[in-house]
Design a protein around this motif. Structure first.
Motif, PDB file in Angstrom:
ATOM      1  N   ARG A   5      42.372  46.970  41.134  1.00 37.85           N
ATOM      2  CA  ARG A   5      43.385  46.724  40.116  1.00 37.85           C
ATOM      3  C   ARG A   5      42.998  47.297  38.762  1.00 37.85           C
ATOM      4  O   ARG A   5      43.844  47.572  37.925  1.00 37.85           O
ATOM      5  N   LEU A   6      41.676  47.429  38.537  1.00 34.68           N
ATOM      6  CA  LEU A   6      41.198  47.833  37.221  1.00 34.68           C
ATOM      7  C   LEU A   6      40.988  49.343  37.155  1.00 34.68           C
ATOM      8  O   LEU A   6      40.688  49.977  38.160  1.00 34.68           O
ATOM      9  N   ARG A  13      37.487  50.161  33.042  1.00 33.34           N
ATOM     10  CA  ARG A  13      37.358  48.702  33.066  1.00 33.34           C
ATOM     11  C   ARG A  13      36.383  48.263  34.147  1.00 33.34           C
ATOM     12  O   ARG A  13      35.664  47.271  33.985  1.00 33.34           O
ATOM     13  N   LEU A  64      29.632  43.994  31.083  1.00 31.99           N
ATOM     14  CA  LEU A  64      29.639  43.682  29.644  1.00 31.99           C
ATOM     15  C   LEU A  64      30.635  42.579  29.319  1.00 31.99           C
ATOM     16  O   LEU A  64      30.480  41.852  28.338  1.00 31.99           O
ATOM     17  N   ALA A  65      31.680  42.456  30.157  1.00 35.04           N
ATOM     18  CA  ALA A  65      32.665  41.396  29.919  1.00 35.04           C
ATOM     19  C   ALA A  65      32.011  40.028  30.037  1.00 35.04           C
ATOM     20  O   ALA A  65      32.470  39.056  29.457  1.00 35.04           O
ATOM     21  N   TYR A  66      30.912  39.954  30.814  1.00 36.98           N
ATOM     22  CA  TYR A  66      30.235  38.670  30.996  1.00 36.98           C
ATOM     23  C   TYR A  66      29.014  38.544  30.107  1.00 36.98           C
ATOM     24  O   TYR A  66      28.227  37.635  30.245  1.00 36.98           O
ATOM     25  N   ASP A  67      28.828  39.524  29.206  1.00 39.02           N
ATOM     26  CA  ASP A  67      27.701  39.473  28.287  1.00 39.02           C
ATOM     27  C   ASP A  67      28.071  38.621  27.067  1.00 39.02           C
ATOM     28  O   ASP A  67      27.339  37.738  26.653  1.00 39.02           O
ATOM     29  N   GLY A  68      29.256  38.899  26.520  1.00 40.48           N
ATOM     30  CA  GLY A  68      29.770  38.018  25.479  1.00 40.48           C
ATOM     31  C   GLY A  68      29.330  38.336  24.068  1.00 40.48           C
ATOM     32  O   GLY A  68      29.824  37.739  23.129  1.00 40.48           O
ATOM     33  N   GLN A 110      34.879  44.629  21.660  1.00 39.90           N
ATOM     34  CA  GLN A 110      35.563  45.503  22.611  1.00 39.90           C
ATOM     35  C   GLN A 110      35.360  46.967  22.234  1.00 39.90           C
ATOM     36  O   GLN A 110      35.214  47.830  23.091  1.00 39.90           O
ATOM     37  N   MET A 141      33.418  35.344  29.216  1.00 43.93           N
ATOM     38  CA  MET A 141      34.443  36.362  29.004  1.00 43.93           C
ATOM     39  C   MET A 141      35.390  35.911  27.892  1.00 43.93           C
ATOM     40  O   MET A 141      35.753  34.756  27.799  1.00 43.93           O
ATOM     41  N   LYS A 142      35.747  36.860  27.054  1.00 42.93           N
ATOM     42  CA  LYS A 142      36.588  36.489  25.919  1.00 42.93           C
ATOM     43  C   LYS A 142      38.018  36.182  26.362  1.00 42.93           C
ATOM     44  O   LYS A 142      38.493  36.701  27.362  1.00 42.93           O
ATOM     45  N   TYR A 154      41.102  36.844  25.217  1.00 44.47           N
ATOM     46  CA  TYR A 154      42.168  37.843  25.330  1.00 44.47           C
ATOM     47  C   TYR A 154      41.956  38.714  26.558  1.00 44.47           C
ATOM     48  O   TYR A 154      42.881  39.149  27.208  1.00 44.47           O
ATOM     49  N   ARG A 155      40.665  38.897  26.921  1.00 42.28           N
ATOM     50  CA  ARG A 155      40.359  39.682  28.101  1.00 42.28           C
ATOM     51  C   ARG A 155      40.759  38.912  29.367  1.00 42.28           C
ATOM     52  O   ARG A 155      41.274  39.481  30.333  1.00 42.28           O
ATOM     53  N   ILE A 180      44.485  39.270  29.656  1.00 46.32           N
ATOM     54  CA  ILE A 180      44.881  40.593  30.155  1.00 46.32           C
ATOM     55  C   ILE A 180      44.640  40.670  31.657  1.00 46.32           C
ATOM     56  O   ILE A 180      45.502  41.094  32.421  1.00 46.32           O
ATOM     57  N   GLU A 181      43.466  40.191  32.089  1.00 39.56           N
ATOM     58  CA  GLU A 181      43.156  40.260  33.523  1.00 39.56           C
ATOM     59  C   GLU A 181      44.120  39.409  34.337  1.00 39.56           C
ATOM     60  O   GLU A 181      44.548  39.795  35.415  1.00 39.56           O
ATOM     61  N   GLU A 193      47.397  41.220  34.581  1.00 43.23           N
ATOM     62  CA  GLU A 193      47.272  42.350  35.512  1.00 43.23           C
ATOM     63  C   GLU A 193      47.292  41.872  36.954  1.00 43.23           C
ATOM     64  O   GLU A 193      47.935  42.462  37.815  1.00 43.23           O
ATOM     65  N   ASP A 211      32.869  31.343  34.079  1.00 41.65           N
ATOM     66  CA  ASP A 211      33.696  32.544  33.922  1.00 41.65           C
ATOM     67  C   ASP A 211      34.744  32.637  35.016  1.00 41.65           C
ATOM     68  O   ASP A 211      35.905  32.948  34.766  1.00 41.65           O
ATOM     69  N   GLN A 254      38.797  32.212  34.760  1.00 43.15           N
ATOM     70  CA  GLN A 254      39.659  33.306  35.195  1.00 43.15           C
ATOM     71  C   GLN A 254      40.851  32.783  36.002  1.00 43.15           C
ATOM     72  O   GLN A 254      41.996  33.153  35.749  1.00 43.15           O
TER      73      GLN A 254
END
Lengths: 236, 414
Positions: free
Chosen positions: A97-98, A102, A108-112, A116, B1-2, B4-5, B8-9, B12, B329, B333
């Motif tokens: 999907r990504l 992405r 990195l999304a789980y690094d925090g 962005q 995970m932030k 807004y992300r 978005i996920e 999607e 996380d 989600q």
């Protein structure tokens, strides 16, 4: 870097205990390129999961960078995986999907800690480095197998790990593409000094490493330097 | 995970399964729309009942006869012929009040030319115009002179005039027959609205004296004419309680009764309003409850889909965990995904419910005038909040299941 001391892993299937690892010990120094070989059922996947902090040993100790990983909680292990280890799988394991970019950014999304903007900058840089600068906004399914594995490698590299764990990285690729991927991985070791552990049953792949650990029936059968003659030094 | 992300996920992922997402959202949409529409109609009904009661006049206190009791056998309330014109005169002497008497318990056939209609006959004293908040469209109301002379005059309700003459113009001065007797129309009331038995436009008024001595005839009690109701108007809302006390004391004195054995009943406008409000409150809760059940069903739909989604994406969860996702996380989600579903459904549902209640407001139910639905900000907030809560509640179990997956096993899952 990796210090494994007498680890065992026993799976329980109902009342039957199936030992997958029966006391394995070895060291891997920082910057080494090591192949773990063995037939299916030899325990190499189990060993790979334990080294990769995806699973814990039943007994024994495992020090990664001097930290006893075997004593950590699930979420602490996730943090170790996120910071120190990059995974490359046989099946690529990209999320369809990504976009490519992405996918590469996922750790990195789980690094925090990063903005962005910084995340995008880093993933663009790494994707260009693995030769996918033009494909960042495509979906993984629009890419060839070799390109998909490059995305996976970019994903493994994005958190600047010390250790790359590759599980049959060329298993789903033709020999030419496989050679390219191997060159890319070996180049990372040569240029950045990354420690590289490759699980494979292909002697040609193993021969390109510096050292081969052979597993059989959950025990180390052999641990020797790879025959130097077949090592190919092809640049990426 | 932030956050807004995560959003978005979630969007999607919902977009990747469009039809499935739409159908799931539809469950919530229907639930929320039903809640909004039902609450709107309940509130509308309440507002309409309240305004109708208030249109009959404020600060009113009603004295009606109680039930007769002979040898321990109770008959229906209001049947005791013990309320008299003398009582009304005595009550009028109390401070802060103007009291008027009326006879309401009869129906009459009104005939004009070849048209006729059956309607409620009110024999009233002149003060009734004030206590009943009656407005004239044409002519005048019953006067003291007409009352004293037992005149054969009638004031028509708006509906009655329409029925007999086809319009309200030129009706004053005409003759109509009530039960065969000729009466002169001296006034036509302005339309007030109302439905069914509460329709205040469907009645005619004649002088009380005329009703008692010429048309209905009347029973007598203690040397005075029996009437069916006394309406007292208190000077203002603050004196209503005091008036009730005074009137009760006076009536007990006159009728020689004690508390618990009274042969009369005193109620206020507020009592009527309270009773009506209670009825419509119950109605609103009932309708809202039924609508709430459909919201619950929508929530179960979300849970069902989220469980399927978690199973389908086991491999993805394994990968996310491998690259560093913690339990929290993964939990977030899937929670965000189910809450996006339910919130989306909630917002669409609010819009749809509002539209539906407006449409229902246009439809006349059983020939009565339409209810104007009241969709308040509070019910919109309530429905939105509630739909999010549904998403949270029904998302927790699937999300927890996803978060608990072991990375090795999840990665192995195909």
């Amino acid at each position: 870097m990796i210090d494994v001391r007498d680890i065992t892993k026993i799976y329980r299937l109902g009342s039957v205990e199936v030992p997958a690892l029966r006391g394995v010990s070895f060291n891997i120094a920082r910057g080494e390129v090591v192949a773990i070989m063995g037939q299916s059922g030899s325990g190499k996947s189990t060993l790979m999961n334990i080294i990769g902090c995806l699973d814990l040993p039943t007994s024994g100790e495992y020090y990664l960078d001097g930290q006893n990983v075997a004593a950590l909680e699930e979420d602490q292990l996730a943090e170790v995986r996120n910071r120190k280890i990059g995974f490359v799988f046989q099946q690529f394991n990209l999320l369809p999907r990504l976009s490519v970019q992405r996918n590469a950014e996922l750790p990195l999304a789980y690094d925090g800690n990063l903005s962005q903007r910084e995340i995008t900058r880093r993933s663009s840089e790494i994707l260009r480095a693995v030769g996918l600068g033009e494909r960042m906004h495509h979906r993984p399914t629009e890419l060839s197998g070799g390109q998909q594995q490059r995305v996976a490698i970019a994903r493994a590299l994005i958190n600047q790990p010390d250790l790359i764990l590759a599980d049959e990285p060329t298993g789903n690729l033709d020999s030419h593409t496989g050679a390219e991927i191997m060159n890319l991985l070996l180049g990372l070791n040569r240029d950045q000094g990354l420690t590289l552990v490759i699980v494979t049953h292909d002697p040609h792949i193993a021969a390109q490493t510096q050292r081969i650990i052979r597993l059989k029936d959950g025990l180390i059968e052999g641990d020797e330097a790879a025959p130097q003659t077949t090592t190919q030094a092809v640049s990426v | 995970m932030k956050l807004y992300r995560l959003l978005i996920e979630a969007l999607e992922s919902l977009n990747a399964n469009k039809l499935r997402s739409i159908l799931t959202v539809l469950g919530i949409v229907i639930g929320v729309a039903a809640v909004i529409a039902m609450l709107g109609i309940g509130r509308g009904a309440q507002a309409s009942i309240t305004s109708r009661i208030e249109s009959m006049g404020t600060n009113l206190v009603y004295v009606t006869p109680g039930a007769t009791s002979q040898g321990g056998v109770q008959s229906a309330a209001g049947s005791a012929g013990t309320l008299t014109l003398d009582d009304a005169d005595a009550l009028a002497e109390l401070p802060n009040v103007s009291a008027v008497a009326s006879v309401t318990n009869s129906f009459v056939q009104v005939v004009y030319s070849s048209n006729n209609t059956r309607t409620r006959l009110m024999g009233v004293t002149p003060g009734y115009q004030e206590v009943g908040s009656l407005t004239l469209e044409d002519g005048e109301f019953i006067s003291e002179a007409a009352q004293n002379a037992r005149s054969l005059v009638v004031v028509l309700g708006n509906q009655v005039a329409q029925d007999l003459f086809g319009s309200t113009a030129g009706v004053v001065g005409q003759k109509v027959r009530l039960n065969g007797q000729p009466y002169k129309v001296i006034g036509v009331l302005a339309a007030k609205g109302g439905t069914g038995f509460m329709n205040q436009d469907d009645q005619v008024f004649i002088p009380l004296s005329t009703a008692l001595y010429r048309l209905v005839g009347g029973a007598r009690f203690r040397g005075s004419s029996v009437i069916s109701q006394i309406t007292i108007k208190a000077s203002d809302a603050k004196t209503v309680d005091q008036v009730v006390q005074e009137a009760t004391r006076l009536m007990r004195e006159r009728h020689e009764t004690v508390e618990g054995a009274d042969d009369f009943t005193i109620t206020t406008q507020q009592d009527t309003l309270d009773a009506a409000t209670q009825v419509s409150d119950t109605l609103t809760v009932f309708l809202g409850g039924i609508a709430g059940i459909s919201l619950l069903v929508g929530g179960i739909g979300i849970m069902n889909i989220m469980l399927t989604t978690v199973t389908e994406r086991t491999h993805e969860i394994g990968l996310r965990k491998a690259v560093g996702a913690k339990r929290q996380d993964i939990l977030l989600q899937f929670l965000v995904e189910s809450m996006v579903l339910s919130l989306l459904g909630g917002l669409i549902g609010v819009a749809l419910g509002w539209g539906a209640s407006q449409m229902m407001g246009q439809v006349q139910i059983l020939g009565s005038s339409a209810i104007t639905p009241v969709v308040g900000v509070d019910s919109i907030l309530l429905a939105t909040f509630f739909s999010m809560a549904v998403g949270l509640f029904f998302g927790i179990y699937p999300a927890t299941r996803a978060a608990r997956l072991q990375p090795v096993e999840a990665l192995r899952y195909e």
